[in-house]
Design an enzyme around this catalytic site. Structure first.
Site, PDB file in Angstrom:
ATOM      1  N   ILE A  42       0.845  -1.196   0.000  1.00 28.36           N
ATOM      2  CA  ILE A  42       0.000   0.000   0.000  1.00 28.36           C
ATOM      3  C   ILE A  42       0.879   1.244   0.000  1.00 28.36           C
ATOM      4  CG2 ILE A  42      -1.629   1.354   1.409  1.00 28.36           C
ATOM      5  CD1 ILE A  42      -2.868  -1.057  -0.046  1.00 28.36           C
ATOM      6  N   SER A 181     -10.965  12.642  10.097  1.00 34.98           N
ATOM      7  CA  SER A 181      -9.903  13.646  10.022  1.00 34.98           C
ATOM      8  C   SER A 181      -8.590  13.127  10.603  1.00 34.98           C
ATOM      9  CB  SER A 181     -10.315  14.916  10.756  1.00 34.98           C
ATOM     10  OG  SER A 181     -10.249  14.689  12.153  1.00 34.98           O
ATOM     11  N   GLY A 182      -8.338  11.828  10.431  1.00 31.54           N
ATOM     12  CA  GLY A 182      -7.003  11.307  10.720  1.00 31.54           C
ATOM     13  C   GLY A 182      -6.083  11.744   9.588  1.00 31.54           C
ATOM     14  N   GLU A 203     -15.722  15.030  11.572  1.00 29.77           N
ATOM     15  CA  GLU A 203     -14.948  14.221  12.525  1.00 29.77           C
ATOM     16  C   GLU A 203     -15.835  13.876  13.722  1.00 29.77           C
ATOM     17  OE1 GLU A 203     -11.816  12.713  12.892  1.00 29.77           O
ATOM     18  OE2 GLU A 203     -12.840  12.076  14.722  1.00 29.77           O
ATOM     19  N   ASP A 310       1.012  -3.287   9.461  1.00 30.80           N
ATOM     20  CA  ASP A 310      -0.398  -2.927   9.676  1.00 30.80           C
ATOM     21  C   ASP A 310      -1.245  -4.097  10.156  1.00 30.80           C
ATOM     22  OD1 ASP A 310       0.135  -0.359   8.903  1.00 30.80           O
ATOM     23  OD2 ASP A 310      -1.208  -0.353   7.159  1.00 30.80           O
ATOM     24  N   HIS A 443      22.289  27.908  11.472  1.00 33.45           N
ATOM     25  CA  HIS A 443      21.505  29.104  11.179  1.00 33.45           C
ATOM     26  C   HIS A 443      21.711  29.521   9.735  1.00 33.45           C
ATOM     27  CE1 HIS A 443      19.632  33.007  11.755  1.00 33.45           C
ATOM     28  NE2 HIS A 443      20.653  33.545  11.103  1.00 33.45           N
TER      29      HIS A 443
HETATM   30  C1  LIG Z   1      -3.663   6.993   1.564  1.00 35.61           C
HETATM   31  C2  LIG Z   1      -2.633   6.532   2.550  1.00 35.61           C
HETATM   32  C3  LIG Z   1      -1.571   7.339   2.884  1.00 35.61           C
HETATM   33  C4  LIG Z   1      -0.610   6.889   3.778  1.00 35.61           C
HETATM   34  N1  LIG Z   1       0.429   7.722   4.088  1.00 35.61           N
HETATM   35  C5  LIG Z   1       1.360   7.293   4.965  1.00 35.61           C
HETATM   36  C6  LIG Z   1       2.460   8.109   5.289  1.00 35.61           C
HETATM   37  O1  LIG Z   1       2.599   9.229   4.787  1.00 35.61           O
HETATM   38  N2  LIG Z   1       3.391   7.630   6.141  1.00 35.61           N
HETATM   39  C7  LIG Z   1       3.268   6.388   6.726  1.00 35.61           C
HETATM   40  O2  LIG Z   1       4.130   5.992   7.503  1.00 35.61           O
HETATM   41  N3  LIG Z   1       2.228   5.598   6.434  1.00 35.61           N
HETATM   42  C8  LIG Z   1       1.276   6.017   5.574  1.00 35.61           C
HETATM   43  N4  LIG Z   1       0.249   5.186   5.258  1.00 35.61           N
HETATM   44  C9  LIG Z   1       0.188   3.864   5.904  1.00 35.61           C
HETATM   45  C10 LIG Z   1       1.141   2.890   5.217  1.00 35.61           C
HETATM   46  O3  LIG Z   1       0.799   2.777   3.851  1.00 35.61           O
HETATM   47  C11 LIG Z   1       1.060   1.539   5.892  1.00 35.61           C
HETATM   48  O4  LIG Z   1       1.306   1.690   7.277  1.00 35.61           O
HETATM   49  C12 LIG Z   1       2.084   0.578   5.319  1.00 35.61           C
HETATM   50  O5  LIG Z   1       1.868   0.366   3.953  1.00 35.61           O
HETATM   51  C13 LIG Z   1       2.020  -0.760   6.061  1.00 35.61           C
HETATM   52  O6  LIG Z   1       2.948  -1.626   5.519  1.00 35.61           O
HETATM   53  P1  LIG Z   1       2.733  -3.203   5.549  1.00 35.61           P
HETATM   54  O7  LIG Z   1       3.964  -3.792   4.964  1.00 35.61           O
HETATM   55  O8  LIG Z   1       2.327  -3.622   6.902  1.00 35.61           O
HETATM   56  O9  LIG Z   1       1.483  -3.480   4.637  1.00 35.61           O
HETATM   57  P2  LIG Z   1       1.049  -3.061   3.094  1.00 35.61           P
HETATM   58  O10 LIG Z   1       1.855  -1.923   2.657  1.00 35.61           O
HETATM   59  O11 LIG Z   1      -0.396  -2.955   3.199  1.00 35.61           O
HETATM   60  O12 LIG Z   1       1.510  -4.335   2.293  1.00 35.61           O
HETATM   61  C14 LIG Z   1       0.892  -5.554   2.461  1.00 35.61           C
HETATM   62  C15 LIG Z   1       1.037  -6.340   1.179  1.00 35.61           C
HETATM   63  O13 LIG Z   1       0.579  -7.671   1.400  1.00 35.61           O
HETATM   64  C16 LIG Z   1      -0.077  -8.126   0.238  1.00 35.61           C
HETATM   65  N5  LIG Z   1      -0.950  -9.228   0.624  1.00 35.61           N
HETATM   66  C17 LIG Z   1      -2.021  -9.191   1.464  1.00 35.61           C
HETATM   67  N6  LIG Z   1      -2.544 -10.418   1.616  1.00 35.61           N
HETATM   68  C18 LIG Z   1      -1.809 -11.246   0.852  1.00 35.61           C
HETATM   69  C19 LIG Z   1      -1.855 -12.639   0.582  1.00 35.61           C
HETATM   70  N7  LIG Z   1      -2.777 -13.427   1.147  1.00 35.61           N
HETATM   71  N8  LIG Z   1      -0.942 -13.170  -0.256  1.00 35.61           N
HETATM   72  C20 LIG Z   1       0.003 -12.387  -0.833  1.00 35.61           C
HETATM   73  N9  LIG Z   1       0.100 -11.060  -0.621  1.00 35.61           N
HETATM   74  C21 LIG Z   1      -0.793 -10.508   0.216  1.00 35.61           C
HETATM   75  C22 LIG Z   1      -0.819  -6.890  -0.250  1.00 35.61           C
HETATM   76  O14 LIG Z   1      -1.117  -7.011  -1.635  1.00 35.61           O
HETATM   77  C23 LIG Z   1       0.194  -5.791   0.039  1.00 35.61           C
HETATM   78  O15 LIG Z   1       1.018  -5.554  -1.073  1.00 35.61           O
HETATM   79  C24 LIG Z   1      -0.717   5.605   4.355  1.00 35.61           C
HETATM   80  C25 LIG Z   1      -1.775   4.768   3.999  1.00 35.61           C
HETATM   81  C26 LIG Z   1      -2.721   5.223   3.118  1.00 35.61           C
HETATM   82  C27 LIG Z   1      -3.855   4.311   2.743  1.00 35.61           C
END
Ligand SMILES: Cc1cc2nc3c(=O)[nH]c(=O)nc-3n(C[C@H](O)[C@H](O)[C@H](O)COP(=O)(O)OP(=O)(O)OC[C@H]3O[C@@H](n4cnc5c(N)ncnc54)[C@H](O)[C@@H]3O)c2cc1C
Length: 464
Positions: A42, A181-182, A203, A310, A443
């Site tokens: 993501i 508003s997160g 919110e 996540d 500075h």
């Molecule tokens: C719009 C938005 C903006 C964001 N902005 C920020 C930011 O600025 N800074 C920040 O720190 N965080 C931000 N985040 C949060 C951040 O994207 C997540 O915290 C982060 O991506 C989590 O990483 P992850 O590796 O746990 O999971 P993900 O990045 O969700 O990756 C999980 C992967 O697992 C894969 N998967 C799932 N199930 C299976 C399966 N059964 N088999 C094979 N593959 C699978 C998915 O396809 C995905 O690619 C944002 C999120 C969103 C939605």
């Protein structure tokens, strides 16, 4: 066909999973990573990165409108939404292919498909090419999360969007409702409002950016209102009626329900972990409200099975996911890593003005029984901020009055998402006010406000 055998299998190639795989490979493990959609997860494809690319376009657009203030001329200022989105998608693509390169470089085997636990130490992977089994002594679940859908507010991709739709908007909203508003809600509200959408944020909690320090929320709200945003706090969207290309939102506020009409709604009411269909319960893994329950070392309690990022719960941040990935890789490779200190994970929101924080808010510190010393320093007292034309904002620091420990730092204003790391390093080094005061800040920089805020907590601020 016999199962391919590895030391470690990672399910999910987001910032948790791919970083975990790289660190494990560096430590000499033979690693496979399974991904069903895009390398980078993501974060790189539908989260952190593409939103920042969109917000950068909005920032430049905003600055172009301020050209005269800087002695410049800019006529016929406008934007092409498709081109803005194209740039954002291009940035995401570039980074996703960068992850593919990193996997290759580190000799991590990438298996594209849907993974499922298939018994102790076994993972089955299904794709349109067929099914196969992999085996390993350690399996790391890093499947991430997706947008939460509330009954009655479900996204349809046309009138009601999740972040995925909002990242590839099919039109520029004219009248936009953002629910929540997160960080995610506020970033989209900031983007579309800057480009001219008539934007309302609702919110449910008593204030926007509810996890931030109350002074930061109040300041950000004032700025958003100045920018023309409408904000309803302690308000709940009960229902969305969709008809004739319009959405009627039923909003409960102050004990009564109002109806409001919008052409677009973005639902940003939180996220839920991707725990389904993985065979987690059958494996004996505990799940609490859509998140895998883990200990401080990301262990699930089932031998050889870990969960990071996540899917393992808050804070839902990429850097938390990556750090957990490194820790777990080191643990599996026989190392003795330290658990993550949740109080040292900064949170950043890239709206305008930016918001960044680490550690305890003033209210939370008091609730925990600390006697606090609080410092504040406004952007208007900083030369660089004035030179940049960014004189709105402040830096707030919270110290334990007894020990001088830096308990928390809270900032709102230009570039604070880049500044916060200074305080994060300080907290990691268990710094006190004394070392921060002794530190020489260059500075002219915005970072001088970080120094002044500390000085202010002890009645020693120079420039205010
Ligand atoms: C719009 C938005 C903006 C964001 N902005 C920020 C930011 O600025 N800074 C920040 O720190 N965080 C931000 N985040 C949060 C951040 O994207 C997540 O915290 C982060 O991506 C989590 O990483 P992850 O590796 O746990 O999971 P993900 O990045 O969700 O990756 C999980 C992967 O697992 C894969 N998967 C799932 N199930 C299976 C399966 N059964 N088999 C094979 N593959 C699978 C998915 O396809 C995905 O690619 C944002 C999120 C969103 C939605």
């Amino acid at each position: 066909m016999a199962a391919r055998s590895f030391d470690m299998i990672v399910i999910g190639a987001g910032p948790g999973g791919y970083v975990c795989a790289i660190r494990a490979a560096q430590l000499g493990l033979n690693v496979a990573i399974v991904e069903r959609e895009n390398l980078g997860g993501i974060c790189l494809n539908w989260g952190c990165i593409p939103t920042k690319a969109l917000l950068r376009s909005a920032e430049v657009f905003h600055l172009m409108h301020r050209a005269k203030e800087f002695g410049l001329k800019a006529n016929g200022i406008g934007y092409d939404l498709d081109a803005v989105v194209k740039r954002s998608r291009g940035v995401a693509r570039q980074l996703s292919s960068g992850v593919a390169h990193l996997m290759k470089k580190n000799k991590v085997t990438v298996v594209m498909g849907e993974a499922k636990l298939a018994g102790p130490g076994r993972v089955s992977v299904t794709s349109d090419k067929g099914a196969e089994e992999l085996e390993a002594r350690a399996i790391v679940v890093a499947t991430g999360a997706r947008a939460r859908e509330l009954p009655g507010l479900e996204a349809d991709g046309d009138l009601v969007w999740t972040y995925r739709h909002a990242l590839q908007p099919r039109r520029m909203p004219k009248k936009l409702l953002v629910i929540g508003s997160g960080a995610i809600g506020i970033e989209f509200a900031s983007f579309f409002n800057t480009l001219g959408a008539d934007t309302t944020v609702v919110e449910v909690m008593e204030r926007i950016l509810p996890v931030e320090d109350a002074e930061v929320s109040a300041f950000a709200k004032k700025q958003f209102l100045k920018q023309g945003m409408k904000i309803l706090e302690q308000a709940t969207v009960k229902k969305l009626d969709r008809a004739g290309g319009k959405v009627t939102a039923h909003v409960e506020t102050g004990g009564r329900t109002e109806t409001m009409e919008f052409d677009t709604v973005i639902s940003a009411v939180g996220i839920v972990g991707n725990v389904e269909g993985l065979g987690l319960e059958d494996a004996g893994v505990k799940i609490d409200r859509s998140h895998v329950v883990t200990d401080a070392f990301c262990r699930t309690g089932v031998e050889g099975l870990f969960a990071i990022g996540d899917v393992a719960g808050a804070p839902w941040l990429a850097h938390k996911a990556s750090h957990e990935g490194v820790m777990v890789a080191e643990l599996i490779a026989g190392g003795h890593p330290h658990p993550i200190k949740p109080g040292s994970i900064a949170g950043c929101t890239y709206c305008q003005p930016q918001v960044a924080s680490v550690g305890l808010t003033e209210a939370r510190a008091k609730e925990k029984g600390y006697e606090v010393k609080v410092g504040r320093f406004p952007f208007i007292g900083n030369g660089k901020a004035i030179a940049l034309g960014e004189a709105e904002g402040f830096v707030k620091t919270v110290f334990d009055a007894k020990t001088g420990e830096l308990l928390g730092a809270h900032m709102v204003g230009a570039e604070v998402t880049e500044l916060i790391q200074g305080y994060v390093v300080g907290r990691t080094l268990e710094t006190t006010e004394a070392e921060l005061m002794e530190t020489v800040f260059p500075h002219p920089t915005l970072s001088e406000m970080m120094h002044e805020s500390v000085l202010d907590a002890y009645g020693r601020a120079i420039h205010f």
